[in-house]
Each structure stands twice: as structure tokens, then as C-alpha cells.
Design an enzyme around this catalytic site. Structure first.
Site, mmCIF file in Angstrom:
data_model
loop_
_atom_site.group_PDB
_atom_site.id
_atom_site.type_symbol
_atom_site.label_atom_id
_atom_site.label_comp_id
_atom_site.label_asym_id
_atom_site.label_seq_id
_atom_site.Cartn_x
_atom_site.Cartn_y
_atom_site.Cartn_z
ATOM 1 N N ARG A 213 19.171 32.870 -0.834
ATOM 2 C CA ARG A 213 18.357 33.516 -1.873
ATOM 3 C C ARG A 213 17.761 32.468 -2.797
ATOM 4 N NH1 ARG A 213 24.166 35.700 -3.402
ATOM 5 N NH2 ARG A 213 24.277 35.132 -1.209
ATOM 6 N N ASP B 175 19.979 34.199 -7.739
ATOM 7 C CA ASP B 175 21.010 35.235 -7.803
ATOM 8 C C ASP B 175 21.482 35.315 -9.251
ATOM 9 O OD1 ASP B 175 22.786 37.169 -6.934
ATOM 10 O OD2 ASP B 175 24.370 35.719 -6.480
#
Length: 271
Positions: free
Chosen positions: A210, A213
Site C-alpha cells: 500500500r 496505511d
């Protein structure tokens, strides 16, 4: 906690659902109960060490008349937020707006609303393992600070950590933030999700790679089983990549369920 009271400040305003209320206006009565520490003012006998309630009355009137709202609920929320954001010494505020001339067709003394607001302290876990990780973290912090209802008060060091759960991905850069916020927990979660979306996070693989986060770890000393936000974060005490940066900025903070300080939880995990 010490308090300052202002009761039934009379202000002529233009709030209401009916068109006439916004054009002709009417009388409102505004009361505030301000929770603050008056010890310094009492010892010094100095107006600069407290909130000047005369000035505050003028500020309340000016802010109340800046815009026209359908609901006094909105006017009360805006006023409470204004006072909390302007005066850092205010820990909590109760604000009441009475509408004596409410056009409801029945004989009443007044209609009124009251809000009870405070600035909350929360801790956010922050991480990235795609692209320029440090840039991603700093951009997220900048977006948080740009929101008028959030102030980032502490930032941990950033730590390079191995992924957990899904291992076929790059190492993470993790940190932790302390923030002060006027947002309620669910509002904060929604805002953080929007920040993740803005920074192009995609939720394809659980615990997968990602760009950013953002997780609420703790919010005041709240314990919640709300599906949208479980507090404290249910796995924070099991994760060194959470505890290590959190220990940088709040080592003596007490976990509200485990009744242990952050440095103690970190020591337990290190054994």
C-alpha cells in the site's frame, strides 16, 4: 475542573428554516460553560492569564452572525468549534442556544439546543511500502495538518519493518502520530480513509502492499466495539512496528484494556 460561565448572551441573528427568519431575524440567547484551568489567573491576578469573557462575548456575537443556518444545531456546532480552536486553554465546552421566538405556533418559553464538545487526543499508526515511502508518510501528515479539525502534535521516528501476514511484498516504513482533533471516532476514520484514497491506496490483497496505511490506535481512553472503529486497535500490542514508534512519542501512555504503559507492552514483546 475550573469553569467560566456566560449565561444568556442576547444576540440578534438570522438562523432558521423559514425564509422570514433569515430575512427579518430574531433574538437568540447564548450560554457557554467553559472548562479551563484558572489556577494561574488566580495566582497572578492577571487578565492575560485567563480568557477575557468580555472579549469572548463580542467574538461569540460576531461569529454567530457571520452566516445564516437553517438549524441552531449547526450554529451551536460552529460556535463551539470556533472557541475550542481559538483558545488552546479550553479543555471542554458546553454551549446552549435558546430561541425564544421560535415560530412553532405554540406558547413556549423557548426552544433550545446544547452541545458538549472537547478536543480529543488520538494516536495514529502510519505506514507505507510502495513508491517513495518517506514522501508518502510526509504527504499524509501534511494533509492531516491541513484539516482545520486536526493538529499533529507529535511525530515518531520512521522505522523500516518486515511485512506481516502477506510476505511477498517490500519492507514497510512505519511511524506513529499524536494528534488533537475535534472529530468523533467515526468521522476520523472516514477522514483517514479519504486520505488513503487521495494517496492512491488500493485494497486488493489483505495486508498487502500500500502507498499509505493510516490506523487509529487509541482515541482518548475510549473502549469501543463499533464495527467501523474498534478501540483500542485490537492488534496494536502484538506488533512491534506499532509499539516502537508509539513508544517514541508516548511511552507512558496506558493501554485502556491491558492497563499497561506502551513501554511495558514493548518490553513484553521484545522478550
Amino acid at each position: 475542573m475550573d469553569k467560566i460561565y456566560i449565561e444568556d448572551l442576547e444576540v440578534y441573528g438570522y438562523h432558521g428554516v423559514n425564509k422570514e427568519e433569515k430575512s427579518m431575524g430574531q433574538k437568540f440567547l447564548i450560554s457557554v460553560e467553559i472548562f479551563t484551568n484558572l489556577r494561574k489567573a488566580a495566582l497572578e491576578d492577571n487578565i492575560e492569564s485567563t480568557i477575557n469573557y468580555a472579549e469572548l462575548c463580542y467574538e461569540i456575537e460576531e461569529e454567530f452572525k457571520k452566516e445564516k443556518y437553517d438549524l441552531i444545531e449547526k450554529a451551536a456546532e460552529k460556535l463551539a468549534n470556533y472557541i475550542l480552536l481559538k483558545y488552546s486553554s479550553v479543555e471542554r465546552i458546553k454551549l446552549n442556544i435558546k430561541k425564544p421566538w421560535a415560530p412553532i405556533g405554540k406558547p413556549i418559553k423557548y426552544a433550545a439546543v446544547e452541545v458538549d464538545r472537547k478536543i480529543h487526543k488520538a494516536y495514529i499508526g502510519i505506514g507505507s511500502n510502495m513508491g517513495d515511502k518517506k514522501k508518502n508518510l510526509n504527504e499524509a501528515i501534511e494533509i492531516l495538518n491541513d484539516n482545520e479539525f486536526i493538529k499533529v502534535t507529535k511525530i515518531s521516528k520512521f522505522y523500516t519493518t518486515k511485512p506481516v501476514g502477506y510476505l511477498e511484498q517490500d519492507d514497510f516504513l512505519n511511524g506513529a502520530l499524536e494528534i488533537e482533533t475535534l472529530m468523533e471516532p467515526e468521522e476520523l476514520v472516514d477522514f483517514l480513509l479519504n486520505v488513503e484514497k487521495k494517496l492512491k491506496r488500493e485494497r486488493i490483497i489483505k495486508w498487502g502492499p500500500r502507498t499509505i496505511d493510516l490506523d487509529v490506535l487509541l482515541y482518548d481512553d475510549m473502549v469501543s466495539s463499533n464495527e467501523k472503529i474498534i478501540l483500542p486497535h485490537p492488534r496494536m500490542h502484538e506488533r512491534m512496528f506499532v509499539l516502537e514508534p508509539l513508544n517514541d512519542i508516548a511511552p507512558y501512555l496506558i493501554h485502556p484494556l491491558l492497563n499497561k504503559r506502551i513501554f511495558q507492552l514493548k518490553n513484553i514483546l521484545e522478550k
